[in-house]
Design a protein around this motif. Structure first.
Motif, PDB file in Angstrom:
ATOM      1  N   ILE A  78       0.871  -1.168   0.000  1.00 53.28           N
ATOM      2  CA  ILE A  78       0.000   0.000   0.000  1.00 53.28           C
ATOM      3  C   ILE A  78       0.910   1.220   0.000  1.00 53.28           C
ATOM      4  CG2 ILE A  78      -1.771   1.299   1.256  1.00 53.28           C
ATOM      5  CD1 ILE A  78      -2.639  -1.426   2.477  1.00 53.28           C
ATOM      6  N   GLY A  79       0.796   2.054  -1.001  1.00 55.63           N
ATOM      7  CA  GLY A  79       1.693   3.200  -1.132  1.00 55.63           C
ATOM      8  C   GLY A  79       2.054   3.403  -2.581  1.00 55.63           C
ATOM      9  N   TYR A  80       3.347   3.534  -2.860  1.00 53.72           N
ATOM     10  CA  TYR A  80       3.770   3.834  -4.225  1.00 53.72           C
ATOM     11  C   TYR A  80       5.028   3.046  -4.564  1.00 53.72           C
ATOM     12  CZ  TYR A  80       0.368   7.529  -3.689  1.00 53.72           C
ATOM     13  OH  TYR A  80      -0.798   8.210  -3.468  1.00 53.72           O
ATOM     14  N   LEU A  81       4.988   2.323  -5.698  1.00 48.19           N
ATOM     15  CA  LEU A  81       6.121   1.555  -6.200  1.00 48.19           C
ATOM     16  C   LEU A  81       6.435   1.996  -7.620  1.00 48.19           C
ATOM     17  CD1 LEU A  81       5.131  -2.076  -5.085  1.00 48.19           C
ATOM     18  CD2 LEU A  81       6.876  -0.618  -4.034  1.00 48.19           C
ATOM     19  N   ASP A  82       7.700   1.937  -7.996  1.00 48.83           N
ATOM     20  CA  ASP A  82       8.109   2.297  -9.351  1.00 48.83           C
ATOM     21  C   ASP A  82       8.335   1.079 -10.236  1.00 48.83           C
ATOM     22  OD1 ASP A  82       8.140   5.043  -8.773  1.00 48.83           O
ATOM     23  OD2 ASP A  82      10.181   4.914  -7.945  1.00 48.83           O
ATOM     24  N   ASP A  83       8.451  -0.092  -9.618  1.00 49.93           N
ATOM     25  CA  ASP A  83       8.879  -1.268 -10.379  1.00 49.93           C
ATOM     26  C   ASP A  83       7.891  -2.428 -10.275  1.00 49.93           C
ATOM     27  OD1 ASP A  83       9.292  -1.693  -7.727  1.00 49.93           O
ATOM     28  OD2 ASP A  83      11.273  -2.610  -7.939  1.00 49.93           O
ATOM     29  N   PHE A  84       6.594  -2.120 -10.295  1.00 49.81           N
ATOM     30  CA  PHE A  84       5.562  -3.156 -10.207  1.00 49.81           C
ATOM     31  C   PHE A  84       4.935  -3.323 -11.587  1.00 49.81           C
ATOM     32  CE2 PHE A  84       1.334  -4.850  -9.177  1.00 49.81           C
ATOM     33  CZ  PHE A  84       1.645  -5.838  -8.251  1.00 49.81           C
ATOM     34  N   ALA A  85       5.215  -4.446 -12.233  1.00 50.88           N
ATOM     35  CA  ALA A  85       4.692  -4.703 -13.583  1.00 50.88           C
ATOM     36  C   ALA A  85       3.313  -5.344 -13.472  1.00 50.88           C
ATOM     37  CB  ALA A  85       5.651  -5.604 -14.348  1.00 50.88           C
ATOM     38  N   ALA A  86       2.280  -4.517 -13.393  1.00 53.46           N
ATOM     39  CA  ALA A  86       0.921  -4.997 -13.182  1.00 53.46           C
ATOM     40  C   ALA A  86       0.367  -5.666 -14.428  1.00 53.46           C
ATOM     41  CB  ALA A  86       0.018  -3.847 -12.765  1.00 53.46           C
ATOM     42  N   ASP A  87      -0.316  -6.794 -14.235  1.00 54.38           N
ATOM     43  CA  ASP A  87      -1.060  -7.422 -15.331  1.00 54.38           C
ATOM     44  C   ASP A  87      -2.351  -6.666 -15.607  1.00 54.38           C
ATOM     45  OD1 ASP A  87       0.703  -9.759 -15.626  1.00 54.38           O
ATOM     46  OD2 ASP A  87      -0.035 -10.283 -13.621  1.00 54.38           O
ATOM     47  N   LYS A  88      -2.862  -6.007 -14.554  1.00 52.44           N
ATOM     48  CA  LYS A  88      -4.096  -5.244 -14.712  1.00 52.44           C
ATOM     49  C   LYS A  88      -4.021  -4.004 -13.838  1.00 52.44           C
ATOM     50  CE  LYS A  88      -9.114  -5.640 -14.766  1.00 52.44           C
ATOM     51  NZ  LYS A  88      -9.203  -5.329 -16.206  1.00 52.44           N
ATOM     52  N   ILE A  89      -4.411  -2.869 -14.410  1.00 53.05           N
ATOM     53  CA  ILE A  89      -4.461  -1.610 -13.670  1.00 53.05           C
ATOM     54  C   ILE A  89      -5.915  -1.159 -13.580  1.00 53.05           C
ATOM     55  CG2 ILE A  89      -3.755   0.813 -13.611  1.00 53.05           C
ATOM     56  CD1 ILE A  89      -1.249   0.011 -15.165  1.00 53.05           C
ATOM     57  N   ILE A  90      -6.377  -0.891 -12.364  1.00 51.47           N
ATOM     58  CA  ILE A  90      -7.733  -0.395 -12.128  1.00 51.47           C
ATOM     59  C   ILE A  90      -7.630   1.053 -11.672  1.00 51.47           C
ATOM     60  CG2 ILE A  90      -9.858  -0.665 -10.795  1.00 51.47           C
ATOM     61  CD1 ILE A  90      -9.115  -3.632 -10.424  1.00 51.47           C
ATOM     62  N   ASP A  91      -8.285   1.944 -12.387  1.00 53.72           N
ATOM     63  CA  ASP A  91      -8.293   3.355 -12.013  1.00 53.72           C
ATOM     64  C   ASP A  91      -9.222   3.535 -10.818  1.00 53.72           C
ATOM     65  OD1 ASP A  91      -8.270   6.082 -11.782  1.00 53.72           O
ATOM     66  OD2 ASP A  91      -9.046   6.501 -13.793  1.00 53.72           O
ATOM     67  N   GLY A  92      -8.652   3.895  -9.659  1.00 51.90           N
ATOM     68  CA  GLY A  92      -9.428   4.017  -8.429  1.00 51.90           C
ATOM     69  C   GLY A  92      -9.932   5.411  -8.147  1.00 51.90           C
ATOM     70  N   GLU A  93      -9.700   6.356  -9.049  1.00 55.57           N
ATOM     71  CA  GLU A  93     -10.170   7.725  -8.800  1.00 55.57           C
ATOM     72  C   GLU A  93     -11.695   7.749  -8.800  1.00 55.57           C
ATOM     73  OE1 GLU A  93      -9.445  12.305 -10.326  1.00 55.57           O
ATOM     74  OE2 GLU A  93      -8.471  10.634 -11.350  1.00 55.57           O
ATOM     75  N   GLY A  94     -12.269   8.396  -7.783  1.00 56.28           N
ATOM     76  CA  GLY A  94     -13.715   8.434  -7.644  1.00 56.28           C
ATOM     77  C   GLY A  94     -14.290   7.233  -6.916  1.00 56.28           C
ATOM     78  N   TYR A  95     -13.412   6.402  -6.324  1.00 56.89           N
ATOM     79  CA  TYR A  95     -13.837   5.201  -5.600  1.00 56.89           C
ATOM     80  C   TYR A  95     -13.290   5.206  -4.173  1.00 56.89           C
ATOM     81  CZ  TYR A  95     -15.166   3.071 -10.064  1.00 56.89           C
ATOM     82  OH  TYR A  95     -15.749   2.804 -11.273  1.00 56.89           O
ATOM     83  N   ILE A  96     -14.057   4.597  -3.269  1.00 55.56           N
ATOM     84  CA  ILE A  96     -13.528   4.196  -1.962  1.00 55.56           C
ATOM     85  C   ILE A  96     -13.261   2.696  -2.037  1.00 55.56           C
ATOM     86  CG2 ILE A  96     -13.996   3.872   0.494  1.00 55.56           C
ATOM     87  CD1 ILE A  96     -15.783   6.326   0.388  1.00 55.56           C
ATOM     88  N   THR A  97     -12.041   2.305  -1.720  1.00 52.93           N
ATOM     89  CA  THR A  97     -11.694   0.890  -1.629  1.00 52.93           C
ATOM     90  C   THR A  97     -11.604   0.520  -0.155  1.00 52.93           C
ATOM     91  OG1 THR A  97     -10.471   0.976  -3.716  1.00 52.93           O
ATOM     92  CG2 THR A  97     -10.005  -0.872  -2.256  1.00 52.93           C
ATOM     93  N   MET A  98     -12.230  -0.597   0.217  1.00 56.23           N
ATOM     94  CA  MET A  98     -12.265  -1.031   1.615  1.00 56.23           C
ATOM     95  C   MET A  98     -12.341  -2.553   1.655  1.00 56.23           C
ATOM     96  SD  MET A  98     -16.209  -0.107   2.766  1.00 56.23           S
ATOM     97  CE  MET A  98     -16.061  -1.060   4.309  1.00 56.23           C
ATOM     98  N   PRO A  99     -12.225  -3.135   2.839  1.00 58.01           N
ATOM     99  CA  PRO A  99     -12.360  -4.594   2.912  1.00 58.01           C
ATOM    100  C   PRO A  99     -13.745  -5.040   2.458  1.00 58.01           C
ATOM    101  CG  PRO A  99     -11.480  -3.702   4.964  1.00 58.01           C
ATOM    102  CD  PRO A  99     -11.941  -2.539   4.160  1.00 58.01           C
ATOM    103  N   GLY A 100     -13.810  -6.226   1.866  1.00 59.57           N
ATOM    104  CA  GLY A 100     -15.109  -6.800   1.537  1.00 59.57           C
ATOM    105  C   GLY A 100     -15.930  -6.997   2.799  1.00 59.57           C
ATOM    106  N   LEU A 101     -17.244  -6.863   2.672  1.00 63.67           N
ATOM    107  CA  LEU A 101     -18.141  -7.037   3.810  1.00 63.67           C
ATOM    108  C   LEU A 101     -18.292  -8.526   4.127  1.00 63.67           C
ATOM    109  CD1 LEU A 101     -20.853  -4.446   2.686  1.00 63.67           C
ATOM    110  CD2 LEU A 101     -18.824  -4.060   4.126  1.00 63.67           C
TER     111      LEU A 101
END
Length: 421
Positions: free
Chosen positions: A33-56
């Motif tokens: 959780i934070g910021y990485l420069d060297d993470f080669a993601a298979d999928k990127i999800i744009d989280g702007e406009g979202y609250i991410t939290m634990p599943g209920l």
């Protein structure tokens, strides 16, 4: 799979702060959780406009009873069970339970639930439905008397041995209630649970009638009967707990029993309403559940969150905060299921069970107090993404590789066949 959720508002549930950050998921775990420069993601999800939290976490339900949604008139618990539900349950076959379980699981995921605790029968079918969709669950075989030769207990044990070590499924024992068992049978269940290290899922003091009948039979409360029989020697989830005395609460606290509050089911069946603050202030772990879709008649934890706060204003000795209720729906539920070391928080090293709530819409505007916005302004349709165990099971408001219309048709046919048996 490596997933990056970028630039999202994060409610980790480690505290009530909401920050904007990135979340990196690697395989089934939250990697960073934070910021990485060297993470080669298979999928990127744009989280702007979202609250991410634990599943209920829905800590008490009977998912296959979705088949009985809206069946029977408005009445009290025992009339509803005796006259409407139990006669039809006697006619159920395995495929009914599979279809109804799958329907319920989809409904729960669409409303932000990533894990549930269930009590029913034909449990293998519920396990199959959960695994087919990719849902986390603790599933307990409902146990009641008569049980000649302890066949139900043996069935429960067989299921536990089959799925022991599964990364999504845990198995428990489900002695149904004080009025469908007796103290000798409860002792037998407790002995097996201790021997095989399995948790317990029960109904407890759901109605005043239940308590009165127990006092008449045993000269003690249901809580004391469960304690005397040894049930509480095992990790126990107790659903409802509306009519608990101060002495009962001391026993609950001493034995680390988790109480599951089911506000909508309790109101619909005229059972009463739990004074949540009385339990929380005692230090008891309180979580939330929907109960079944036949006594609710929805499986939305969002509605339970909202009504738990609203109705408790009349029934609790002090106001409850949004954060307290959200804890009940997340980390407290994880604690009840015994999985709080891996889910219930958005935390590095934990399993990636996350939901993303769209707050860039009319009902969340203006975004003043976000905890309040989650509890009071969120519709089920605002849940856009659900990740369970690192896998995306619901994306942009749609299931992947599941035909919802076909499943609804299967359910309609199942119920029609059931009525004609």
């Amino acid at each position: 799979m490596k997933i990056l959720i970028k630039n999202t508002k994060l409610l980790s549930m480690e505290d009530e702060n909401i920050t904007t950050t990135n979340i990196y998921i690697k395989a089934d775990k939250i990697y960073k959780i934070g910021y990485l420069d060297d993470f080669a993601a298979d999928k990127i999800i744009d989280g702007e406009g979202y609250i991410t939290m634990p599943g209920l976490i829905n800590a008490h339900t009977h998912v296959a009873m979705t088949l009985f949604r809206n069946y029977g008139p408005e009445t009290d618990l025992m009339t509803w069970l005796n006259d409407y539900i139990w006669p039809l349950e006697d006619k159920l076959v395995a495929n009914d339970v599979y279809n109804a379980s799958k329907l319920a699981i989809l409904e729960m995921i669409k409303s932000g639930t990533s894990a549930f605790a269930d009590m029913y029968f034909f449990c293998e079918e519920t396990v199959k439905a959960a695994l087919d969709v990719g849902m986390r669950a603790q599933i307990s075989r409902g146990l009641s008397i008569p049980d000649l030769g302890f066949e139900k207990i043996m069935e429960n044990l067989e299921l536990a041995n089959k799925y022991r070590g599964n990364n999504l499924i845990d198995i428990g024992f489900g002695p149904h209630a004080i009025y469908t068992t007796d103290i000798d049978y409860l002792r037998k269940v407790s002995d097996y649970a201790q021997k095989y290290d399995l948790p317990i899922h029960i109904h407890l003091s759901e109605t005043k009638t239940e308590n009165d009948q127990c006092y008449e039979k045993y000269k003690m409360s249901p809580t004391k009967v469960f304690e005397k029989s040894g049930i509480f020697k095992n990790k126990t989830i107790a659903a409802h707990g509306i009519y608990l005395s101060d002495e009962d609460l001391d026993i609950i606290k001493e034995n680390n029993v988790s109480i599951v509050h089911n506000p909508n089911s309790n109101l619909k069946l005229s059972s009463g309403f739990l004074d949540i603050s009385r339990l929380i202030d005692k230090g008891i772990n309180v979580c939330l559940g929907t109960d079944s879709a036949s006594s609710n008649n929805k499986l939305s934890m969002l509605r339970e969150i909202e009504n738990a706060i609203l109705v408790s204003k009349l029934f609790s000795s002090r106001p409850l905060s949004c954060y307290e209720i959200l804890k009940m729906a997340t980390i407290n539920g994880a604690c009840a299921l015994g999985i709080d070391d891996k889910v219930g928080l958005v935390k590095e090293g934990y399993n990636a069970d996350l939901i993303m709530i769209d707050i860039n819409n009319i009902n969340h505007s203006p975004t003043n107090e976000l905890l309040s916005s989650i509890c009071f302004s969120t519709y089920e349709s605002d849940i856009k993404n659900v990740i369970i165990n690192g896998s995306i099971v619901y994306e942009n408001g749609e299931f992947l590789n599941i035909d919802e219309k076909e499943l609804v048709n299967d359910i309609e046919n199942s119920f029609s066949d059931l009525r004609n048996r």
